[in-house]
Enzyme design. Structure first.
Site, PDB file in Angstrom:
ATOM      1  N   LYS A  31      -3.953  -9.876  -4.418  1.00 26.24           N
ATOM      2  CA  LYS A  31      -3.664  -9.057  -3.234  1.00 26.24           C
ATOM      3  C   LYS A  31      -4.937  -8.326  -2.822  1.00 26.24           C
ATOM      4  CE  LYS A  31       0.544  -6.572  -2.060  1.00 26.24           C
ATOM      5  NZ  LYS A  31       1.601  -5.701  -2.571  1.00 26.24           N
TER       6      LYS A  31
HETATM    7  O1  G3P Z   1       4.060  -3.740  -1.910  1.00 25.48           O
HETATM    8  C1  G3P Z   1       3.717  -3.168  -0.723  1.00 25.48           C
HETATM    9  C2  G3P Z   1       4.809  -2.514   0.071  1.00 25.48           C
HETATM   10  O2  G3P Z   1       5.979  -3.244  -0.024  1.00 25.48           O
HETATM   11  C3  G3P Z   1       4.942  -1.054  -0.142  1.00 25.48           C
HETATM   12  O3  G3P Z   1       6.138  -0.521   0.345  1.00 25.48           O
HETATM   13  O4  G3P Z   1       7.789   1.311   0.520  1.00 25.48           O
HETATM   14  O5  G3P Z   1       5.462   1.798  -0.329  1.00 25.48           O
HETATM   15  O6  G3P Z   1       5.865   1.276   2.061  1.00 25.48           O
HETATM   16  P1  G3P Z   1       6.309   1.054   0.675  1.00 25.48           P
END
Ligand code: G3P
Length: 215
Positions: free
Chosen positions: A83
């Site tokens: 990533k």
């Molecule tokens: O993995 C990246 C992403 O899904 C993060 O989500 O909830 O931290 O915005 P969030």
């Protein structure tokens, strides 16, 4: 549509994997920090549970350091997808890594132009963060629609991995738009299954069946 779990918690991953419906896992530095465990052994454990793409994020932001970190991560297991953040050095690294056959997931995407650049660089996945866009009163799902359209227009092989998913409607909307993958927290995966009418329906069937037994 493929389902990935957006977590670094091995209990959740084991439980989701036991359903037989889990296609992969995405992690990020925040999710790993939450587990309070050493990164590499944790990553190896996740790879031993799920036989599908496992995203592991670099923390470097300079081209040569990103490359070094990415190569080290990719060497851990054949299912590792590196990533990489959507910045200039990141895209440059994605291009190099894609030429080396290393799979990449370009993360922190918030605009269609960024997604176009990632596809041109040869990213395996693009991760648009829809929940974080919704959080600032932008329509996250509109971004998915734009990216899906652009990728289809040109036949890009980059897969749209919908990230920052907050609730089951996000998953349904992404599926309607033809996104390739949705990565979601464990809670959302469970929410996709449940319906109160299913539960009350089972209760009624069982209660009626009991009256038959007592006749
Ligand atoms: O993995 C990246 C992403 O899904 C993060 O989500 O909830 O931290 O915005 P969030």
């Amino acid at each position: 549509m493929k389902f990935f779990l957006d977590t670094a918690n091995v209990q959740e991953i084991r439980e989701a994997a036991s359903l037989g419906l889990l296609d992969g896992v995405t992690t990020n530095p925040s999710l790993v920090a939450k587990e309070g465990r050493e990164f590499i052994p944790l990553l190896k454990e996740i790879c031993s549970i799920v036989s599908g793409p496992i995203s592991a994020e670099v923390i470097s932001t300079q081209y040569s350091e990103i490359l070094q970190e990415a190569r080290e991560l990719a060497a851990i297991h054949q299912n590792i997808v590196v990533k990489i953040p959507l910045i200039k050095d990141g895209l440059k690294a994605v291009k190099t890594l894609s030429n080396e056959g290393i799979k990449t997931n370009v993360t922190l995407c918030f605009s269609p132009s960024q997604a176009l650049m990632a596809a041109k660089a040869g990213a395996t996945y693009i991760s648009p963060f829809i929940g974080r866009l919704d959080d600032i009163s932008h329509d996250g799902m509109k971004l998915i629609k734009q990216i899906v359209t652009i990728y289809r227009n040109y036949g890009f092989a980059t897969q749209v991995l919908v990230a920052s998913v907050r609730h089951p409607i996000h998953v349904v909307q992404a599926a309607l738009l033809g996104a390739d993958v949705c990565t979601m927290p464990f809670k959302v995966l469970e929410q996709l299954i449940h319906h109160p009418l299913t539960n009350s329906g089972i209760e009624r069937f069982l209660a009626d069946w009991k009256t038959l037994q007592s006749k």
